[in-house]
Design a protein around this motif. Sequence first.
Motif, PDB file in Angstrom:
ATOM      1  N   THR A 242       1.012  -1.071   0.025  1.00 39.94           N
ATOM      2  CA  THR A 242      -0.028  -0.204  -0.295  1.00 39.94           C
ATOM      3  C   THR A 242       0.604   0.781  -0.356  1.00 39.94           C
ATOM      4  OG1 THR A 242      -1.879  -0.824   1.263  1.00 39.94           O
ATOM      5  CG2 THR A 242      -1.753   0.852   1.100  1.00 39.94           C
ATOM      6  N   LEU A 243       0.940   2.237  -0.968  1.00 38.79           N
ATOM      7  CA  LEU A 243       1.411   3.113  -1.100  1.00 38.79           C
ATOM      8  C   LEU A 243       0.165   4.358  -0.414  1.00 38.79           C
ATOM      9  CD1 LEU A 243       4.102   3.151  -2.822  1.00 38.79           C
ATOM     10  CD2 LEU A 243       2.309   5.093  -4.435  1.00 38.79           C
ATOM     11  N   ILE A 244       1.037   5.394   0.515  1.00 42.75           N
ATOM     12  CA  ILE A 244       1.008   6.368   1.366  1.00 42.75           C
ATOM     13  C   ILE A 244       1.234   7.457   0.921  1.00 42.75           C
ATOM     14  CG2 ILE A 244       0.180   7.524   3.746  1.00 42.75           C
ATOM     15  CD1 ILE A 244       0.307   4.235   3.631  1.00 42.75           C
ATOM     16  N   THR A 245      -0.225   8.034  -0.265  1.00 45.09           N
ATOM     17  CA  THR A 245       0.224   9.253  -1.129  1.00 45.09           C
ATOM     18  C   THR A 245      -0.272  10.518  -0.336  1.00 45.09           C
ATOM     19  OG1 THR A 245      -1.677   8.994  -2.181  1.00 45.09           O
ATOM     20  CG2 THR A 245       0.394   7.844  -2.552  1.00 45.09           C
ATOM     21  N   ALA A 246      -0.007  11.732  -1.557  1.00 47.41           N
ATOM     22  CA  ALA A 246      -0.847  13.104  -0.304  1.00 47.41           C
ATOM     23  C   ALA A 246      -2.093  13.042  -1.056  1.00 47.41           C
ATOM     24  CB  ALA A 246      -0.468  14.006  -1.456  1.00 47.41           C
ATOM     25  N   GLU A 247      -2.742  12.469  -1.702  1.00 45.81           N
ATOM     26  CA  GLU A 247      -4.452  13.046  -1.718  1.00 45.81           C
ATOM     27  C   GLU A 247      -4.558  11.711  -2.838  1.00 45.81           C
ATOM     28  OE1 GLU A 247      -5.126  16.535  -4.080  1.00 45.81           O
ATOM     29  OE2 GLU A 247      -5.079  17.304  -2.495  1.00 45.81           O
ATOM     30  N   ILE A 248      -6.189  11.333  -2.831  1.00 44.93           N
ATOM     31  CA  ILE A 248      -6.545  10.193  -3.490  1.00 44.93           C
ATOM     32  C   ILE A 248      -7.222  11.011  -4.563  1.00 44.93           C
ATOM     33  CG2 ILE A 248      -7.838   8.053  -3.394  1.00 44.93           C
ATOM     34  CD1 ILE A 248      -5.791   7.479  -2.224  1.00 44.93           C
ATOM     35  N   ASP A 249      -7.776  10.862  -5.945  1.00 50.24           N
ATOM     36  CA  ASP A 249      -8.321  11.254  -6.807  1.00 50.24           C
ATOM     37  C   ASP A 249      -9.727  11.243  -6.345  1.00 50.24           C
ATOM     38  OD1 ASP A 249      -9.522  11.205  -9.135  1.00 50.24           O
ATOM     39  OD2 ASP A 249      -8.653  10.617 -10.127  1.00 50.24           O
ATOM     40  N   ALA A 250     -11.092  12.250  -6.645  1.00 46.37           N
ATOM     41  CA  ALA A 250     -12.168  12.299  -5.749  1.00 46.37           C
ATOM     42  C   ALA A 250     -12.597  11.299  -6.264  1.00 46.37           C
ATOM     43  CB  ALA A 250     -12.646  13.313  -6.316  1.00 46.37           C
ATOM     44  N   MET A 251     -12.118  10.315  -7.900  1.00 46.14           N
ATOM     45  CA  MET A 251     -13.352   9.778  -7.865  1.00 46.14           C
ATOM     46  C   MET A 251     -12.965   8.335  -7.671  1.00 46.14           C
ATOM     47  SD  MET A 251     -14.858  10.513 -10.803  1.00 46.14           S
ATOM     48  CE  MET A 251     -15.603   9.442 -12.046  1.00 46.14           C
ATOM     49  N   GLU A 252     -12.321   7.893  -6.772  1.00 39.75           N
ATOM     50  CA  GLU A 252     -11.930   6.709  -6.420  1.00 39.75           C
ATOM     51  C   GLU A 252     -12.262   7.208  -4.157  1.00 39.75           C
ATOM     52  OE1 GLU A 252      -7.546   4.832  -5.731  1.00 39.75           O
ATOM     53  OE2 GLU A 252      -7.403   6.714  -8.334  1.00 39.75           O
ATOM     54  N   GLN A 253     -12.374   8.390  -3.478  1.00 40.61           N
ATOM     55  CA  GLN A 253     -12.829   8.326  -2.617  1.00 40.61           C
ATOM     56  C   GLN A 253     -14.355   7.634  -2.246  1.00 40.61           C
ATOM     57  OE1 GLN A 253     -10.312  10.183  -0.755  1.00 40.61           O
ATOM     58  NE2 GLN A 253     -11.241   8.777   1.245  1.00 40.61           N
ATOM     59  N   GLU A 254     -13.943   6.658  -1.816  1.00 42.71           N
ATOM     60  CA  GLU A 254     -15.386   6.343  -0.567  1.00 42.71           C
ATOM     61  C   GLU A 254     -15.873   7.027  -0.001  1.00 42.71           C
ATOM     62  OE1 GLU A 254     -17.233   3.189  -1.633  1.00 42.71           O
ATOM     63  OE2 GLU A 254     -14.860   3.155  -3.569  1.00 42.71           O
ATOM     64  N   THR A 255     -17.497   6.713   1.056  1.00 40.66           N
ATOM     65  CA  THR A 255     -17.254   7.610   1.877  1.00 40.66           C
ATOM     66  C   THR A 255     -16.053   6.951   3.684  1.00 40.66           C
ATOM     67  OG1 THR A 255     -19.314   8.157   1.060  1.00 40.66           O
ATOM     68  CG2 THR A 255     -19.660   8.316   3.798  1.00 40.66           C
ATOM     69  N   VAL A 256     -16.856   5.890   2.988  1.00 35.84           N
ATOM     70  CA  VAL A 256     -15.602   5.659   5.071  1.00 35.84           C
ATOM     71  C   VAL A 256     -14.887   4.789   4.364  1.00 35.84           C
ATOM     72  CG1 VAL A 256     -16.133   3.469   6.711  1.00 35.84           C
ATOM     73  CG2 VAL A 256     -17.591   5.670   6.071  1.00 35.84           C
TER      74      VAL A 256
END
Length: 411
Positions: A242-256
């Motif tokens: 798992t890569l720990i990154t600055a931010e994730i694409d809003a498209m990929e973002q789940e609620t929880v």
Amino acid sequence: MARIVMKFGGTSVADLDRIRNVARHVQRETAAGNEVAVVVSAMAGETNRLVALCREAATIHDAREYDAVVSSGENVTSGLLAIVLQAMGIDARSWQGWQIPMRTDDAHGAARVEAIGTDVLSDRLSQGQVAVIAGFQGLSSLNRITTLGRGGSDTTAVAVAAALHADRCDIYTDVDGVYTTDPRIVRTARRLPRVSHEEMLEMASLGAKVLHVRAVELAMVHDVPVMVCSSFADPARPPVGTLITAEIDAMEQETVTSIAYARDEAQVTLRDVPDAPGVAYAVFGPLAEASIVVDMIVQNISEDGSATDITFTVPQSDFERAMAVVEAQRGTLGFGKLLGDTDVVKVSVIGIGMRSHAGVAATAFKALAERAINIRAITTSEIKISVLIDAAYTELAVRTLHAVYGLDKTP
Ligand code: ADP
Ligand code: ASP
Ligand code: MG
């Protein structure tokens, strides 16, 4: 050619066979022409053993001597790995915190890294020598040995990676990445390919011990690419995790995105406290003065405006002290009963997407109610909901919440 930091945790260096396995991971990277600094933890169980020895020696003991004792497990593994690497024909040497030096503040048992001497280390790396660094330990301004807090080797690794301007910091552990919850208690947990700094920070501070909180903070501030991967994967192949990154694409973002739990909580309840201005200060002021961190707080509304109940949580290690501090206020406050409970656990639901979704908390409360799990206290922020429940329901609560937010992997 890249400069990389590889960190191996306790289970990964639990015995000589495992240390030989670690050496093969190192060999893969050196053979590829990379400059390598390795950070190691103590052998699994060793730090616990040393902590217990200190307690047995004297219940209340000098924090500086505690650090001198508990830091020693990492000295052993760093030396052993250097020996094994040398036996494989790889140039390597061990580095203890004071030799680097790894400068920290003076907060024994929970020290913060302040500065790292990199000149010599950097020279050796560029000469092709592998640096095997003892994690978890540092040196105070008074030249005493410090430790960074339990799980602190992750922080050593990220701090070294930041100081050496490493291209990567790979955290090798006994799971192959960061999951939607602890894969040891929920078999249907899913591995996350990427996790944002913000969410990883919440997960780590709410109990997911896969990464030390300060390691995530440092990765975020210094922009260090961190990957969590398994030391039990084939050492001949590059790591996948798992890569720990600055931010994730809003498209990929789940609620929880994950569920975490922390067993290190204790509950304190004051019954029949006068419902008057200044009462909260009279309770929490002395706790703050005693450097006790209070987490969740609940105050009931009194029916007749005269007396109320106050419940709060503190770290389990501060429980007895907290009870004594509150008891000492009995004369001033005039409360009824003082109750304490260490058989509690804090379960948290985490997700950046919660910011823009209503009803996330209600879903959790309904699911727990259906399982007849009683909630003792609640705290929320924009991106998490935490509930305090009986410890006996930990697994049931984590599994239930994991399922209700659709985190279970599809069979
Ligand atoms: P190390 O000794 O390598 O530092 P730790 O025991 O500190 O390893 O951390 C790894 C453990 O973290 C795993 O074995 C797993 O049980 C636990 N863990 C808790 N939450 C998570 C999560 N969300 N994802 C992965 N592992 C987790
Ligand atoms: N050995 C230390 C501990 O058990 C540090 C670590 O493993 O990260 O807490
Ligand atoms: Mg750890």
